[in-house]
Design a protein around this motif. Structure first.
Motif, PDB file in Angstrom:
ATOM      1  N   GLY A 264      52.270  40.914  41.663  1.00  0.00           N
ATOM      2  CA  GLY A 264      51.983  39.813  41.130  1.00  0.00           C
ATOM      3  C   GLY A 264      50.846  39.784  40.189  1.00  0.00           C
ATOM      4  N   ASP A 265      50.527  40.916  39.392  1.00  0.00           N
ATOM      5  CA  ASP A 265      49.368  40.890  38.256  1.00  0.00           C
ATOM      6  C   ASP A 265      48.023  40.335  39.135  1.00  0.00           C
ATOM      7  OD1 ASP A 265      50.825  41.731  36.356  1.00  0.00           O
ATOM      8  OD2 ASP A 265      50.968  39.774  35.213  1.00  0.00           O
ATOM      9  N   VAL A 266      47.591  40.889  40.287  1.00  0.00           N
ATOM     10  CA  VAL A 266      46.186  40.678  40.915  1.00  0.00           C
ATOM     11  C   VAL A 266      45.513  41.922  40.735  1.00  0.00           C
ATOM     12  CG1 VAL A 266      45.140  40.396  43.130  1.00  0.00           C
ATOM     13  CG2 VAL A 266      47.419  39.222  42.627  1.00  0.00           C
ATOM     14  N   LEU A 267      44.401  42.094  40.151  1.00  0.00           N
ATOM     15  CA  LEU A 267      43.553  43.228  40.066  1.00  0.00           C
ATOM     16  C   LEU A 267      42.252  42.890  40.839  1.00  0.00           C
ATOM     17  CD1 LEU A 267      43.312  45.256  37.093  1.00  0.00           C
ATOM     18  CD2 LEU A 267      41.358  44.391  37.833  1.00  0.00           C
ATOM     19  N   PHE A 268      41.836  43.937  41.605  1.00  0.00           N
ATOM     20  CA  PHE A 268      40.636  43.899  41.997  1.00  0.00           C
ATOM     21  C   PHE A 268      39.645  44.871  41.544  1.00  0.00           C
ATOM     22  CE2 PHE A 268      43.289  42.625  45.589  1.00  0.00           C
ATOM     23  CZ  PHE A 268      42.636  41.656  45.903  1.00  0.00           C
ATOM     24  N   LEU A 269      38.296  44.374  41.089  1.00  0.00           N
ATOM     25  CA  LEU A 269      37.601  45.386  40.318  1.00  0.00           C
ATOM     26  C   LEU A 269      36.147  45.505  41.006  1.00  0.00           C
ATOM     27  CD1 LEU A 269      37.055  46.737  37.174  1.00  0.00           C
ATOM     28  CD2 LEU A 269      35.955  44.217  36.881  1.00  0.00           C
ATOM     29  N   VAL A 270      35.729  46.596  41.209  1.00  0.00           N
ATOM     30  CA  VAL A 270      34.306  46.820  41.528  1.00  0.00           C
ATOM     31  C   VAL A 270      33.634  47.245  40.273  1.00  0.00           C
ATOM     32  CG1 VAL A 270      33.039  48.575  42.947  1.00  0.00           C
ATOM     33  CG2 VAL A 270      35.288  48.102  43.678  1.00  0.00           C
ATOM     34  N   SER A 271      32.632  46.337  40.421  1.00  0.00           N
ATOM     35  CA  SER A 271      31.643  46.193  39.043  1.00  0.00           C
ATOM     36  C   SER A 271      30.195  46.692  39.511  1.00  0.00           C
ATOM     37  CB  SER A 271      31.572  44.771  38.611  1.00  0.00           C
ATOM     38  OG  SER A 271      30.846  44.755  37.316  1.00  0.00           O
TER      39      SER A 271
END
Length: 485
Positions: A264-271
């Motif tokens: 579903g075009d969900v992206l999790f990003l650790v920044s």
């Protein structure tokens, strides 16, 4: 009910993969520095460990359960133009491991994809450039932020940002930068997505990744201090290998440690923390809306992800190395747990992390001993995705680069009190920024000795959200505050 709970606990404990290790893989006993560790996990039994000795890249296949070296260490062959090699990233593909190496010496540079299983089998030069200055002529082609990402349907992506400049003052000049992505479906065949537009230029915190498995769903993700979070959908063309379909800019200043792309075009990003924001776990929906899932108390070092499990990352906790995990919804799997507490006189320098298809997390790290300027020991440890790990508060000892920042009261309406604690003498900068990243006021700048300090801020600006940022020569901390005027 009590017996049922006990039974569930027993089943969960039996199913969990216990922490194994740490095992010492390499020890140069002070004769040479071990740097730039990387690790990739084959399902369940073998970890492919990579590291550098000076300009040389080495590989060893290591048994995860025992720490025994199965094959290696083997040095990548030093052949052809350029012999100063830099290991950039590694990944496990369906037919073995792949390593992305940047090879640069005076006047030349090459991007190489090396392939292997137990040993190095082949290397393919996928890009070569020059750094040439001849009189007033300038010809430059340099790659930045080189990375590998697994393809869901098998194979892997290689990606980087290419910066180029050509200048002939008698005729014309041109310059540009753009993402390049190679799709390795099997063997050494690949597709290219390139773009020669102006920017984003290389910058601090820059990273480039590719996600997806089919040509119509591949996503190129670019993060950096100035470009922010940028998405593009490549137009794969096996004939021209060229094209960008669209660009999406989210917000500026994201420094990616790792990302997880889900359905579903969900992206999790650790920044990582940066100028006006603390370290965070971010969620981006449909490549547009960005929300903060959680603010991270400990600065992340490196992350690994898998679409069946979620995303995990390593951070320093005092002198130790701590593991964090979040599932495919961004929810924490367990509280943070310790992977390793180094013995007295040892300090963790760099770390790597990998997550296998069967949910095994393997960490690799280098350690520096008292009396040595560079790390000389390489260790690994592993743990199952569903294993609970503990952090012993009694073993919390401030890392030499650690410091503490707090601001109170929050919200406030007149005076903000700011306290910070330095573990060692450091050059520091304590400042306040507004929402658009402008420096509002400098509260402290210069060298301070180890200790606890207090500063005050009496705002002269409008009410709203501000960021108090403490930056030392080792790291940065940020506290978000609300001024009610």
């Amino acid at each position: 009910m009590r017996h049922l709970i006990l039974l569930l606990l027993i089943v969960a404990t039996a199913a969990a993969q216990p922490l194994t290790g740490p095992f010492e893989v390499v020890n140069t006993h002070g004769t040479a520095a071990l740097t730039n560790p990387h690790v990739a996990v084959r399902n369940g039994s073998i970890a492919d460990v990579f590291y550098q000795l000076g300009d040389s890249v080495l590989h060893a296949a290591v048994a995860i359960e025992t720490g025994n070296i199965v094959t290696g260490p083997t040095m990548f062959p030093m052949t052809g133009t350029g012999w100063a090699r830099q290991l950039c990233d590694v990944v496990i593909a369906n037919d073995g491991w792949a390593a992305l190496v940047y090879d640069a010496t005076a006047g030349y540079n090459r991007t190489i994809v090396s392939r292997g299983l137990d040993t190095l089998d082949s290397g393919l030069v996928v890009d070569s450039g020059t750094v040439m200055y001849s009189g007033e002529w300038i010809s430059v082609s340099i790659n930045h932020a080189l990375a590998l990402s697994p393809r869901t349907g098998g194979g892997f992506f290689a990606s980087w940002l290419n910066e180029w400049e050509y200048d002939n003052p008698w005729f014309w000049g041109e310059a540009g930068a753009g993402p390049v992505a190679l799709s390795f479906a099997s063997g050494d065949s690949f597709r290219i997505c390139g773009n020669s537009f102006f920017g984003p230029w290389p910058e601090e915190g820059l990273s480039v990744d590719v996600f997806g498995s089919e040509s119509d769903s591949d996503i190129v993700l670019i993060c950096g201090d100035y470009s922010g979070i940028t998405f593009s959908r490549p137009l794969w063309n096996n004939n021209t290998g060229f094209g960008i379909q669209e660009l999406h800019f989210i917000f500026r200043g994201a420094r990616s440690v790792g990302a997880l792309f889900t359905e579903g075009d969900v992206l999790f990003l650790v920044s990582r923390s940066f100028t006006t924001r603390p370290a965070e776990l971010l969620r981006i929906d449909n490549l547009s809306a960005c929300t903060v899932v959680q603010t991270l108390n400990d600065e992340p070092i490196i992350a690994a992800s898998h679409p069946d499990f979620g995303i995990a990352w390593l951070a320093r906790y005092g002198t130790g190395l701590v593991l964090y995990r979040a599932d495919t919804t961004g929810a924490p799997v367990f509280p943070a747990g310790a992977i390793h507490w180094p013995s007295e006189g040892h300090e963790i320098v760099e770390a790597a992390l990998s997550l296998s298809d069967d949910g095994l997390l393997v960490a690799a790290w280098t350690e520096r001993e008292t009396g040595y300027d560079q790390p000389t020991i390489l260790r690994i440890a592993s743990v199952g995705w569903d294993t609970y790990l503990e952090v012993e508060e009694s073993r919390f000892i401030l890392h030499p680069s650690s410091f503490i920042l707090s601001a109170f009261p929050n919200p406030f309406n007149s005076v903000l009190q700011i306290e910070y604690e330095l573990a060692h003498s450091s050059e520091l900068d304590l400042a306040v920024y507004n929402l658009i990243g402008q420096r509002v006021e400098t509260l402290q700048h210069g060298v301070q000795e180890a200790g606890t300090y207090r500063a005050t801020w009496l705002p002269k600006s409008a009410g709203g959200i501000y960021f108090v940022t403490l930056t030392t020569d080792a790291a940065s901390r940020t506290a978000k505050v609300l001024y009610l005027r």
